[in-house]
Write an enzyme that holds these catalytic residues in place. Structure first.
Site, mmCIF file in Angstrom:
data_model
loop_
_atom_site.group_PDB
_atom_site.id
_atom_site.type_symbol
_atom_site.label_atom_id
_atom_site.label_comp_id
_atom_site.label_asym_id
_atom_site.label_seq_id
_atom_site.Cartn_x
_atom_site.Cartn_y
_atom_site.Cartn_z
ATOM 1 N N ARG A 1 -7.637 2.156 -4.120
ATOM 2 C CA ARG A 1 -6.612 2.881 -3.377
ATOM 3 C C ARG A 1 -6.512 4.319 -3.889
ATOM 4 O O ARG A 1 -6.976 4.617 -4.992
ATOM 5 C CB ARG A 1 -5.260 2.171 -3.544
ATOM 6 C CG ARG A 1 -5.321 0.667 -3.283
ATOM 7 C CD ARG A 1 -4.184 -0.068 -4.009
ATOM 8 N NE ARG A 1 -4.330 -1.523 -3.953
ATOM 9 C CZ ARG A 1 -3.694 -2.311 -3.086
ATOM 10 N NH1 ARG A 1 -2.862 -1.793 -2.212
ATOM 11 N NH2 ARG A 1 -3.881 -3.613 -3.102
ATOM 12 N N ASP B 1 -2.486 -3.941 3.958
ATOM 13 C CA ASP B 1 -1.071 -4.271 3.748
ATOM 14 C C ASP B 1 -0.266 -4.163 5.042
ATOM 15 O O ASP B 1 0.096 -3.076 5.484
ATOM 16 C CB ASP B 1 -0.443 -3.417 2.644
ATOM 17 C CG ASP B 1 -0.879 -3.876 1.266
ATOM 18 O OD1 ASP B 1 -1.243 -5.057 1.128
ATOM 19 O OD2 ASP B 1 -0.865 -3.071 0.323
ATOM 20 N N GLY C 1 0.242 -1.723 -9.491
ATOM 21 C CA GLY C 1 -0.712 -2.797 -9.770
ATOM 22 C C GLY C 1 -0.440 -4.024 -8.919
ATOM 23 O O GLY C 1 0.551 -4.116 -8.189
ATOM 24 N N ARG D 1 -7.250 -12.732 1.306
ATOM 25 C CA ARG D 1 -7.580 -11.483 1.981
ATOM 26 C C ARG D 1 -8.977 -11.021 1.586
ATOM 27 O O ARG D 1 -9.370 -11.108 0.416
ATOM 28 C CB ARG D 1 -6.549 -10.410 1.623
ATOM 29 C CG ARG D 1 -6.797 -9.071 2.293
ATOM 30 C CD ARG D 1 -5.579 -8.176 2.243
ATOM 31 N NE ARG D 1 -5.265 -7.705 0.903
ATOM 32 C CZ ARG D 1 -4.166 -7.004 0.615
ATOM 33 N NH1 ARG D 1 -3.276 -6.743 1.552
ATOM 34 N NH2 ARG D 1 -3.949 -6.593 -0.618
ATOM 35 N N GLY E 1 1.056 -6.981 -8.267
ATOM 36 C CA GLY E 1 2.177 -7.753 -8.780
ATOM 37 C C GLY E 1 2.259 -9.155 -8.245
ATOM 38 O O GLY E 1 2.982 -10.002 -8.795
ATOM 39 N N LYS F 1 -3.309 -13.512 -2.245
ATOM 40 C CA LYS F 1 -2.073 -12.746 -2.183
ATOM 41 C C LYS F 1 -0.891 -13.716 -2.136
ATOM 42 O O LYS F 1 -0.800 -14.549 -1.238
ATOM 43 C CB LYS F 1 -2.088 -11.855 -0.935
ATOM 44 C CG LYS F 1 -0.961 -10.842 -0.863
ATOM 45 C CD LYS F 1 -1.167 -9.933 0.337
ATOM 46 C CE LYS F 1 -0.042 -8.926 0.461
ATOM 47 N NZ LYS F 1 -0.218 -8.060 1.665
ATOM 48 N N ASP G 1 -0.436 3.834 -2.476
ATOM 49 C CA ASP G 1 -1.018 2.584 -2.973
ATOM 50 C C ASP G 1 -1.428 1.672 -1.825
ATOM 51 O O ASP G 1 -2.053 0.628 -2.064
ATOM 52 C CB ASP G 1 -0.040 1.866 -3.909
ATOM 53 C CG ASP G 1 1.305 1.604 -3.271
ATOM 54 O OD1 ASP G 1 2.026 2.583 -3.008
ATOM 55 O OD2 ASP G 1 1.654 0.429 -3.045
ATOM 56 N N ASP H 1 8.593 -12.450 -8.567
ATOM 57 C CA ASP H 1 8.115 -13.815 -8.785
ATOM 58 C C ASP H 1 6.628 -13.968 -8.499
ATOM 59 O O ASP H 1 6.037 -15.020 -8.752
ATOM 60 C CB ASP H 1 8.925 -14.814 -7.957
ATOM 61 C CG ASP H 1 8.827 -14.592 -6.448
ATOM 62 O OD1 ASP H 1 7.960 -13.804 -6.003
ATOM 63 O OD2 ASP H 1 9.618 -15.207 -5.709
#
Length: 472
Positions: A179, A254, A86, A172, A88, A109, A244, A121
């Site tokens: 995915r 990514d 997921g 982004r 994060g 992001k 993912d 974090d």
């Protein structure tokens, strides 16, 4: 003028198992590094002179109409299945539909913790944000399907990695963030109703001509079989091709430990976390077929006759290497001036790559030099190149415009690894000049730009980047 984003948030309207409603976490002192005005106009965003722009794209303020969510997905990471990943450290603000009818996500992001942060974090530090901004926009200029960068914003507060580092947020843009891992999570849980909903949503959004899961699989495979040879034709190594990080839209997503080849190495690896070379340059074609097999496995529950579906999907997956090979041949043939390659041309291309590997000839500059017939200068064993060149010249005599074909396939500029690292070091020290210069030059990668020739030069021995790192 107030920022206006014409949101229409279809994914947020899906049931709760698909996502968690989660606002971004405000930051201390947002300041804008870059804003992509051309992309904003393409998305129909107005009011981009709003003085609060940094606050919107750092997550301190929500644009009207945003419905912030963190998306759920799972995935195979370096071959090991993780049942729940997921977003994060990312928040999907919402979606826009541009005047041409193309729907795209807008995501922050590095915008703070979510229910999927897994003790992280939720933040990003400046380096990976700038890397993704530059490389994704460069890939777009090269013609590669990719997510794009709308904004980069400093947060005014540090994040802790191996040391305190300046924080940042990337905005982004993607055709979607669906995915392979999004399908995997519902298949693994046995949640067939959710899987069917996801299938129908994906078909409606990306593949309206698909009639059943077999059609969807084939269409996704076709896009991925075109994407990976496109990467390879520019020497690009993704570095973390987990399921993912594999989109149903067929976009590159990514850019954590990505890199570009300098000297040609078929087995090149840069990612610091790819210790066994699973995602090496030459392995990417095999890995994408493996990823598509995971997608196939995930959608089998949607088929009425699952035993028959296994046979059918297996045949489709087994045919994928030939799809990739055909696309590879087309891409690399263009790089040596051949518009319609024959099977024998593969040997001519491969022989050049072998020579390049032997002499560690620069990948980008060698192909670009063929345009001006100065490729010999890239080699140590010039007699071997001369022999290859005689065969090549004989072949391209049958082509009508080889120089034009080569110039369109071979950029003068790519995001060189050492320049990216220099850009990050400078930005951490407060100097964004190289960041802006790279964006300007890489926006026109096929132009010669003689005043910028230093950005086309390979690294000096002291500048060679041997490892790249994720931003988590």
């Amino acid at each position: 003028m107030t920022l206006h984003i014409p949101f229409d948030n279809s994914y947020a309207r899906l049931p709760d198992p698909f996502h968690s409603h989660q606002p971004p976490t405000p930051v201390q002192a947002p300041s804008l590094i870059a804003f992509n005005h051309d992309l904003a106009a393409e998305l129909g965003i107005t009011g981009t002179d709003d003085p609060q722009l940094a606050s919107y794209f750092a997550g301190n303020m929500l644009p009207q109409g945003a419905e912030p969510i963190a998306q759920l997905y799972a995935g195979h990471q370096f071959g090991q299945y993780n049942p729940q990943l997921g977003d994060g450290r990312a928040i999907l603000l919402g979606e826009v539909v541009n005047p041409n009818g193309l729907r795209r996500d807008i995501q922050l992001k590095g915008s703070g913790q979510t229910p999927y942060s897994r003790r992280g974090d939720g933040r990003a530090w400046l380096g990976p944000v700038l890397r993704e901004y530059v490389v994704s926009e460069a890939m777009h200029a090269l013609g590669v399907p990719t997510t794009r960068a709308l904004a980069a914003t400093r947060t005014g507060q540090d994040v802790i990695r191996d040391r305190p580092l300046p924080g940042a947020v990337l905005t982004r843009v993607a055709q979607s963030h669906i995915r392979v891992g999004t399908f995997q999570v519902f298949a693994a849980r046995g949640e067939t109703d959710a899987l069917k909903t996801l299938f129908e949503y994906t078909v409606d959004r990306h593949y309206p001509q698909a009639q059943d899961p077999s059609d969807l699989l084939q269409m996704v495979m076709d896009r991925q079989a075109a994407l990976i040879p496109h990467w390879m034709s520019f020497g690009f190594i993704h570095g973390v091709m987990n399921t993912d990080n594999c989109t149903l839209s067929g976009e590159t997503i990514d850019y954590g430990p990505c890199a570009f080849l300098d000297g040609f190495d078929a087995h090149g690896v840069f990612s610091s976390i790819d210790r066994r070379g699973r995602y090496a340059y030459s392995a990417q074609a095999d890995i994408i077929a493996w990823n598509m097999a995971q997608l196939a496995t995930s959608i089998i529950p949607l088929m009425p006759d699952q035993d028959r579906a296994v046979d059918q999907f297996t045949k489709q997956i087994n045919a994928m290497p030939e799809l990739i090979r055909a696309n590879w041949l087309s891409r690399f043939a263009a790089k040596i001036g051949i518009a319609s390659p024959a099977p024998d041309d593969e040997t001519l291309i491969t022989d050049l790559l072998i020579l390049m590997h032997k002499d560690q000839a620069d990948f980008t500059n060698t192909f670009r030099a063929l345009v001006n017939d100065t490729g010999r200068d890239q080699f140590v064993d010039r007699a071997a190149f001369d022999s290859w060149r005689a065969r090549w010249q004989s072949r391209i005599e049958r082509e009508t415009a080889p120089d034009t074909i080569m110039k369109q396939a071979n950029p003068a500029f790519i995001p060189r690894n050492h320049r990216i690292e220099q850009m990050i070091d400078a930005a951490v020290a407060g100097d964004d000049d190289l960041f802006h210069r790279l964006n300007r030059v890489l926006a026109n990668p096929f132009d010669d730009q003689p005043d910028e020739s230093d950005l086309a030069a390979p690294p000096q021995p002291s500048e060679v980047v041997k490892a790249t790192f994720c931003g988590t």
